[in-house]
Design a protein around this motif. Structure first.
Motif, PDB file in Angstrom:
ATOM      1  N   GLU A  34      31.167  52.779  30.663  1.00 30.81           N
ATOM      2  CA  GLU A  34      30.132  51.782  30.360  1.00 30.81           C
ATOM      3  C   GLU A  34      30.694  50.367  30.426  1.00 30.81           C
ATOM      4  O   GLU A  34      30.065  49.451  30.976  1.00 30.81           O
ATOM      5  N   ALA A  35      31.906  50.171  29.909  1.00 29.72           N
ATOM      6  CA  ALA A  35      32.525  48.841  29.924  1.00 29.72           C
ATOM      7  C   ALA A  35      32.797  48.388  31.356  1.00 29.72           C
ATOM      8  O   ALA A  35      32.567  47.222  31.708  1.00 29.72           O
ATOM      9  N   LEU A  36      33.288  49.307  32.190  1.00 27.34           N
ATOM     10  CA  LEU A  36      33.539  48.974  33.588  1.00 27.34           C
ATOM     11  C   LEU A  36      32.248  48.620  34.308  1.00 27.34           C
ATOM     12  O   LEU A  36      32.174  47.648  35.057  1.00 27.34           O
ATOM     13  N   THR A  37      31.215  49.409  34.044  1.00 26.49           N
ATOM     14  CA  THR A  37      29.926  49.167  34.699  1.00 26.49           C
ATOM     15  C   THR A  37      29.381  47.794  34.320  1.00 26.49           C
ATOM     16  O   THR A  37      28.847  47.069  35.170  1.00 26.49           O
ATOM     17  N   ARG A  38      29.525  47.423  33.049  1.00 23.41           N
ATOM     18  CA  ARG A  38      29.057  46.099  32.614  1.00 23.41           C
ATOM     19  C   ARG A  38      29.844  44.976  33.285  1.00 23.41           C
ATOM     20  O   ARG A  38      29.304  43.882  33.517  1.00 23.41           O
ATOM     21  N   ALA A  39      31.125  45.234  33.574  1.00 24.35           N
ATOM     22  CA  ALA A  39      31.978  44.187  34.162  1.00 24.35           C
ATOM     23  C   ALA A  39      31.697  43.988  35.652  1.00 24.35           C
ATOM     24  O   ALA A  39      32.079  42.967  36.221  1.00 24.35           O
ATOM     25  N   ILE A  40      31.044  44.949  36.292  1.00 22.37           N
ATOM     26  CA  ILE A  40      30.777  44.875  37.726  1.00 22.37           C
ATOM     27  C   ILE A  40      29.460  44.142  37.956  1.00 22.37           C
ATOM     28  O   ILE A  40      28.419  44.573  37.433  1.00 22.37           O
ATOM     29  N   PRO A  41      29.458  43.037  38.700  1.00 18.79           N
ATOM     30  CA  PRO A  41      28.213  42.287  38.898  1.00 18.79           C
ATOM     31  C   PRO A  41      27.046  43.129  39.406  1.00 18.79           C
ATOM     32  O   PRO A  41      25.898  42.906  39.001  1.00 18.79           O
ATOM     33  N   LEU A  42      27.295  44.103  40.270  1.00 20.29           N
ATOM     34  CA  LEU A  42      26.204  44.946  40.776  1.00 20.29           C
ATOM     35  C   LEU A  42      25.850  46.083  39.804  1.00 20.29           C
ATOM     36  O   LEU A  42      24.977  46.902  40.082  1.00 20.29           O
ATOM     37  N   ARG A  43      26.538  46.124  38.658  1.00 24.14           N
ATOM     38  CA  ARG A  43      26.200  46.991  37.534  1.00 24.14           C
ATOM     39  C   ARG A  43      26.207  48.495  37.832  1.00 24.14           C
ATOM     40  O   ARG A  43      25.406  49.255  37.303  1.00 24.14           O
ATOM     41  N   SER A  83      37.444  44.107  50.065  1.00 21.08           N
ATOM     42  CA  SER A  83      37.189  44.743  48.778  1.00 21.08           C
ATOM     43  C   SER A  83      35.784  45.317  48.768  1.00 21.08           C
ATOM     44  O   SER A  83      34.828  44.660  49.169  1.00 21.08           O
ATOM     45  N   VAL A  84      35.689  46.555  48.286  1.00 26.72           N
ATOM     46  CA  VAL A  84      34.386  47.215  48.105  1.00 26.72           C
ATOM     47  C   VAL A  84      34.294  47.524  46.627  1.00 26.72           C
ATOM     48  O   VAL A  84      34.658  48.609  46.171  1.00 26.72           O
ATOM     49  N   SER A  85      33.852  46.511  45.869  1.00 29.59           N
ATOM     50  CA  SER A  85      33.993  46.603  44.407  1.00 29.59           C
ATOM     51  C   SER A  85      32.763  46.139  43.648  1.00 29.59           C
ATOM     52  O   SER A  85      32.826  45.940  42.435  1.00 29.59           O
ATOM     53  N   GLY A  86      31.648  45.960  44.340  1.00 33.47           N
ATOM     54  CA  GLY A  86      30.443  45.514  43.647  1.00 33.47           C
ATOM     55  C   GLY A  86      30.565  44.119  43.074  1.00 33.47           C
ATOM     56  O   GLY A  86      29.798  43.740  42.182  1.00 33.47           O
ATOM     57  N   GLY A  87      31.554  43.355  43.562  1.00 38.52           N
ATOM     58  CA  GLY A  87      31.760  41.999  43.071  1.00 38.52           C
ATOM     59  C   GLY A  87      32.715  41.903  41.896  1.00 38.52           C
ATOM     60  O   GLY A  87      32.918  40.821  41.345  1.00 38.52           O
ATOM     61  N   LEU A  88      33.344  43.038  41.518  1.00 36.30           N
ATOM     62  CA  LEU A  88      34.281  42.999  40.384  1.00 36.30           C
ATOM     63  C   LEU A  88      35.425  42.044  40.650  1.00 36.30           C
ATOM     64  O   LEU A  88      35.887  41.328  39.767  1.00 36.30           O
ATOM     65  N   SER A  89      35.890  42.025  41.889  1.00 37.83           N
ATOM     66  CA  SER A  89      36.891  41.031  42.292  1.00 37.83           C
ATOM     67  C   SER A  89      36.325  40.236  43.450  1.00 37.83           C
ATOM     68  O   SER A  89      35.678  40.794  44.331  1.00 37.83           O
TER      69      SER A  89
END
Length: 248
Positions: free
Chosen positions: A202-211, A240-246
């Protein structure tokens, strides 16, 4: 005609997770896939699911002898190797100061030496046939670091640097070499790594801009593009394929 018709593609670590997703995508695009994995049964399961002329082979990428045998057998069977996807990877999480040096060897052996081994055997084949595509799977851990993954981050950072140098050296032979860096991806390996902890998820998902966590198909789509002729003028790049995390 599919984008990758008549292409022969080797995918390491194709027994499950991201590797299986990549194998499925390349096959859907028309490629004949050589699915390899340290677990021969899962490699053969992937190949059976793909159908066509796909084959599954055992290969421990940390073993140069095993990699050489696999590549030469694939080349003998199909006569060429057009695409190499270095996907096989492994990690064990924990603070660096508490880590076991035996695990360092395994992490570096699979994640970094694995890429060196396959590339060292495949690149001369691609040179002789006049071209090819290599896509190395690194990680955003190798770009920005990741707590609990110090040695893995070091190995993946090495993959990124190796990719750029190979791209420079191989360009005159018509070989493009690129790197894909997945962010957190919803796979069995992620569940093992995170202990299937719903709070961490859940914490990781919240940190990813694409959720959301990445799905294997998200990574596979990027790999398939870089492996295709559509990416003929792209080399030495890290995606990077990270949903905007980086972002960089």
């Amino acid at each position: 005609m599919a984008p990758m018709d008549n292409k022969i593609a080797i995918v390491t670590g194709a027994g499950r997770g991201i590797g299986r997703g990549i194998a499925e995508k390349l096959a859907a695009e028309g490629a004949t896939v050589v699915a390899t994995d340290v677990d021969e049964a899962t490699a053969q399961e992937t190949a059976a699911a793909l159908g066509g002329d796909a084959i599954g082979m055992a290969a421990d990428v940390a073993s140069r002898d095993a990699v050489t045998a696999m590549v030469l057998a694939a080349h003998e069977r199909f006569g060429r190797i057009d695409v190499l996807v270095n996907n096989a990877g492994w990690d064990r999480a924990g603070p660096f100061v508490d880590s076991d040096p035996a695990d360092w060897d395994r992490v570096i052996g699979i994640n970094l030496y694995g890429v060196l081994h396959t590339s060292h055997v495949v690149l001369p084949i691609m040179t002789e046939q006049g071209g090819g595509r290599v896509v190395n799977l690194a990680s955003d851990a190798g770009r920005v670091g990741s707590s609990g993954e110090a040695v893995y981050s070091a190995a993946k950072g090495g993959v990124i640097a190796f990719t750029k140098t190979c791209a420079r050296e191989m360009a005159r032979h018509g070989i493009a070499v690129n790197c894909v860096c997945p962010g957190p991806t919803d796979t069995a390996l992620f569940a093992e790594f995170a202990g299937d902890d719903p709070k961490l998820r859940e914490a990781l998902t919240r940190a990813i801009p694409l959720r959301r966590l990445a799905q294997p198909g998200d990574v596979a789509n990027a790999v398939a593009f870089l492996a295709s002729d559509e990416a003929a003028y792209i080399t030495g790049q890290t995606l990077s394929v990270s949903g905007g995390l980086s972002m960089s």
